[in-house]
Design a protein around this motif. Sequence first.
Motif, PDB file in Angstrom:
ATOM      1  N   ILE A   5      58.078  38.749  47.273  1.00 50.23           N
ATOM      2  CA  ILE A   5      56.994  38.851  46.589  1.00 50.23           C
ATOM      3  C   ILE A   5      55.749  38.145  47.518  1.00 50.23           C
ATOM      4  O   ILE A   5      55.863  37.176  47.852  1.00 50.23           O
ATOM      5  N   LYS A   6      55.092  39.206  47.892  1.00 51.64           N
ATOM      6  CA  LYS A   6      53.771  38.866  48.864  1.00 51.64           C
ATOM      7  C   LYS A   6      52.715  37.981  48.122  1.00 51.64           C
ATOM      8  O   LYS A   6      52.422  38.439  46.986  1.00 51.64           O
ATOM      9  N   THR A   7      51.771  37.249  48.661  1.00 49.90           N
ATOM     10  CA  THR A   7      50.794  36.752  48.119  1.00 49.90           C
ATOM     11  C   THR A   7      49.672  38.045  48.051  1.00 49.90           C
ATOM     12  O   THR A   7      49.453  38.837  48.981  1.00 49.90           O
ATOM     13  N   LEU A   8      48.990  37.990  46.700  1.00 47.86           N
ATOM     14  CA  LEU A   8      48.359  39.243  46.534  1.00 47.86           C
ATOM     15  C   LEU A   8      46.739  38.824  46.727  1.00 47.86           C
ATOM     16  O   LEU A   8      45.797  39.613  45.936  1.00 47.86           O
ATOM     17  N   ARG A   9      46.270  37.865  46.836  1.00 54.16           N
ATOM     18  CA  ARG A   9      44.921  37.389  47.032  1.00 54.16           C
ATOM     19  C   ARG A   9      44.458  37.112  48.399  1.00 54.16           C
ATOM     20  O   ARG A   9      45.354  36.865  49.229  1.00 54.16           O
ATOM     21  N   PRO A  10      43.160  37.274  48.778  1.00 48.59           N
ATOM     22  CA  PRO A  10      42.611  36.801  49.894  1.00 48.59           C
ATOM     23  C   PRO A  10      42.884  35.255  50.139  1.00 48.59           C
ATOM     24  O   PRO A  10      42.920  34.468  49.282  1.00 48.59           O
ATOM     25  N   PRO A  11      42.899  34.812  51.453  1.00 47.49           N
ATOM     26  CA  PRO A  11      42.859  35.895  52.717  1.00 47.49           C
ATOM     27  C   PRO A  11      44.288  36.260  53.223  1.00 47.49           C
ATOM     28  O   PRO A  11      44.291  37.065  53.958  1.00 47.49           O
ATOM     29  N   ALA A  12      45.207  36.150  52.203  1.00 52.50           N
ATOM     30  CA  ALA A  12      46.847  36.676  52.700  1.00 52.50           C
ATOM     31  C   ALA A  12      46.484  38.141  52.527  1.00 52.50           C
ATOM     32  O   ALA A  12      47.187  39.065  53.481  1.00 52.50           O
ATOM     33  N   LEU A  13      45.683  38.603  51.844  1.00 53.76           N
ATOM     34  CA  LEU A  13      45.779  40.096  51.737  1.00 53.76           C
ATOM     35  C   LEU A  13      44.200  40.463  51.932  1.00 53.76           C
ATOM     36  O   LEU A  13      43.458  39.820  51.205  1.00 53.76           O
ATOM     37  N   ALA A  14      43.931  41.217  52.847  1.00 50.46           N
ATOM     38  CA  ALA A  14      42.534  41.313  53.194  1.00 50.46           C
ATOM     39  C   ALA A  14      41.704  42.126  52.070  1.00 50.46           C
ATOM     40  O   ALA A  14      40.600  41.773  51.789  1.00 50.46           O
ATOM     41  N   GLU A  15      42.379  43.116  51.667  1.00 42.12           N
ATOM     42  CA  GLU A  15      41.780  43.982  50.646  1.00 42.12           C
ATOM     43  C   GLU A  15      42.110  43.607  49.133  1.00 42.12           C
ATOM     44  O   GLU A  15      43.211  42.684  48.956  1.00 42.12           O
ATOM     45  N   GLN A  16      41.751  43.926  48.164  1.00 43.27           N
ATOM     46  CA  GLN A  16      41.917  43.817  46.941  1.00 43.27           C
ATOM     47  C   GLN A  16      43.215  44.309  46.616  1.00 43.27           C
ATOM     48  O   GLN A  16      43.548  45.443  47.203  1.00 43.27           O
ATOM     49  N   LEU A  65      40.667  34.528  39.697  1.00 39.54           N
ATOM     50  CA  LEU A  65      40.789  33.567  40.788  1.00 39.54           C
ATOM     51  C   LEU A  65      39.411  33.488  41.546  1.00 39.54           C
ATOM     52  O   LEU A  65      38.854  34.886  41.619  1.00 39.54           O
ATOM     53  N   GLU A  66      39.111  32.546  42.137  1.00 38.72           N
ATOM     54  CA  GLU A  66      37.814  32.092  42.816  1.00 38.72           C
ATOM     55  C   GLU A  66      38.403  31.820  44.049  1.00 38.72           C
ATOM     56  O   GLU A  66      38.862  30.827  43.969  1.00 38.72           O
ATOM     57  N   VAL A  67      38.089  32.457  45.144  1.00 44.17           N
ATOM     58  CA  VAL A  67      38.388  32.215  46.430  1.00 44.17           C
ATOM     59  C   VAL A  67      37.349  31.395  47.245  1.00 44.17           C
ATOM     60  O   VAL A  67      36.365  31.970  47.321  1.00 44.17           O
ATOM     61  N   ARG A  68      37.593  30.106  47.624  1.00 37.21           N
ATOM     62  CA  ARG A  68      36.296  29.453  47.914  1.00 37.21           C
ATOM     63  C   ARG A  68      35.838  30.178  49.336  1.00 37.21           C
ATOM     64  O   ARG A  68      36.451  30.620  50.309  1.00 37.21           O
ATOM     65  N   GLY A  69      34.451  30.227  49.293  1.00 36.23           N
ATOM     66  CA  GLY A  69      33.665  30.705  50.405  1.00 36.23           C
ATOM     67  C   GLY A  69      33.559  32.333  50.272  1.00 36.23           C
ATOM     68  O   GLY A  69      32.781  32.819  50.806  1.00 36.23           O
TER      69      GLY A  69
END
Length: 80
Positions: A5-16, A65-69
């Motif tokens: 199971i891979k991480t599905l949020r930035p920055p691990a995944l560049a796109e949505q 989720l809100e990704v800082r920055g």
Amino acid sequence: MCRSIKTLRPPALAEQATEEEIRAAALQYVRKVSGFRAPAPHNQEVFDRAVAAVAGATAELLDGLEVRGAGTATGERRAG
């Protein structure tokens, strides 16, 4: 938990994350928890419902989720 199971949020995944990626992660999770790669016919319905529920919860999580920055929630651009 489950390395496939891979991480599905930035920055691990560049796109949505796509719906397909979310469903694949949900399927892997349900397989891991249930211990079944493919359920028997008498368990198929409950297995499919679990995949749908986990996919829905995952999409809701990513949408909130809100990704800082980044300045926005990760899922605000997702349609549907």
